[in-house]
Structure formats: C-alpha cells, structure tokens
Design an enzyme around this catalytic site. Structure first.
Site, PDB file in Angstrom:
ATOM      1  N   VAL A 181       0.855  -1.180   0.000  1.00 57.86           N
ATOM      2  CA  VAL A 181       0.000   0.000   0.000  1.00 57.86           C
ATOM      3  C   VAL A 181       0.893   1.233   0.000  1.00 57.86           C
ATOM      4  CG1 VAL A 181      -1.756   1.303   1.267  1.00 57.86           C
ATOM      5  CG2 VAL A 181      -1.817  -1.209   1.283  1.00 57.86           C
ATOM      6  N   GLU A 182       0.501   2.240  -0.762  1.00 57.70           N
ATOM      7  CA  GLU A 182       1.233   3.508  -0.774  1.00 57.70           C
ATOM      8  C   GLU A 182       0.313   4.623  -0.298  1.00 57.70           C
ATOM      9  OE1 GLU A 182       3.206   6.791  -3.864  1.00 57.70           O
ATOM     10  OE2 GLU A 182       2.340   4.921  -4.630  1.00 57.70           O
TER      11      GLU A 182
END
Length: 206
Positions: A166-167
């Site tokens: 996840v960013e």
C-alpha cells in the site's frame, strides 16, 4: 523577365501554396477523424469501482483496512455466497476474498516502490507517519523531487497482512499533463459514488 512570365510564376506559386494548404488541411482532417474514431470505440467508463485482494484471513484483513486505512465494511448482495468482505471509502471499494491456495499470496516482507501496489492520496503525511508508528507498522518513506516543475512528492509504503503493498502519498502536487494527443482525461466529480443508505450512522455527517 517579362511581365507575362512574372505573372505565370506568381500564378504557379499561388497554386503550389494552395496544394500545400489542401494537403495540410486533409492531414488535419484525417488526424481528427482517427482521433474521433478512437474516442468512439473507447469503453464508456466512469471511475474505478473496486480493487480485489486475496486474503489468508478475511477478518484480519478487514481489521487492517478499517483500522489503518479507514475503510468501512459494507453489506454485499446475498448472491455472493462465498467467504469475502466488501469495504468502501474515499470513492472506491476493496473486496477481500478468502484464498483457498496459500501459494497465490505474495507473503513478502520487503518493500519495493517499483512492485505492484495500490496508492491513496493523503492530506497530512505527518499524521499518517504518526499513526503507522503508533500501530507498529513497518514502512518505507521517500521523497521524489521534480526539478522541472518544482513539485515534491512524499511517499509511504507498507504491506497489508498478506504482503500486498500500500502507498500513501501527496501526489496531488503533480499536475495532470497528457503525454500525447490521443485520449482525453475524464474527471468523475463523484458521479461514480453508489447510492448510500443513510438510515444508520455508517455515513459521514455533512
């Protein structure tokens, strides 16, 4: 040079210019025709609806996406009678599906910004870092500077319980500039949001 010859040359030049002008006009028409044809054949899409993730444990993943990322668990149609969970927030859904094959999960602990991931824009990167540290979530932080446009992008990368990356970023600092003449950027203006049942406290007050 006689006046007659001069007139002939001038007439010839005028005719040549007209020919070139007609050729350029035909090229422009052809470019527009091809562009219009491609736009006509594009799918009538509106927005991203959801991202699907395989999970080794659906409940653990639900806890992660609701606690860490602020998603809300929503009801799903009864016809979907397999083991999964639907989440929604920020105009996009996440569907968590119980995996029947452990080998299909990434099971990775390393963080590589060049690997597959889903990204969310953030209003406050410092607050996000603070929350990740409070939850003891390992993350990678980096800053990318665009010297040409003077923009600075902050990025945080971390994994969900099954190793899907996840960013969190402030990528809204980047200006949307089409890289070619084909295609047209469409902004949804919330038209893609599904109708919501406001009979309970599951929606945000306005």
């Amino acid at each position: 040079m006689s006046q007659t010859q001069q007139r002939k040359e001038e007439d010839t030049n005028v005719q040549e210019k007209k020919k070139l002008s007609n050729i350029e006009e035909n090229h422009d028409k052809e470019d527009h025709r091809v562009k219009d044809q491609k736009e006509e054949h594009q799918l009538p899409l509106m927005a991203l609806n959801h991202v699907s993730r395989l999970c080794s444990n659906v409940e653990e993943s639900v806890k992660f996406y609701t606690t860490v990322l602020g998603f809300v668990k929503i009801e799903r149609p009864p016809a979907f009678d397999f083991d999964d969970a639907w989440l929604f927030n920020y105009g996009v859904g996440i569907h968590l599906v119980q995996s029947k094959d452990e080998d299909r999960l990434p099971h990775q602990n390393h963080l590589d910004p060049m690997d597959n991931h889903i990204s969310f824009q953030c209003e406050d990167m410092d607050a996000t870092v603070k929350k990740l540290e409070e939850l003891n979530i390992e993350y990678m932080k980096r800053t990318v500077e665009d010297e040409k446009n003077g923009a600075k992008i902050d990025q945080l990368f971390f994994n969900d319980p099954d190793g899907f990356m996840v960013e969190i970023c402030n990528c809204e600092n980047l200006k949307l500039v089409p890289a070619g003449s084909m295609g047209k950027i469409k902004l949804s203006f919330d038209r893609h949001n599904p109708p919501m049942d406001v009979s309970d406290n599951g929606t945000e007050d306005k």
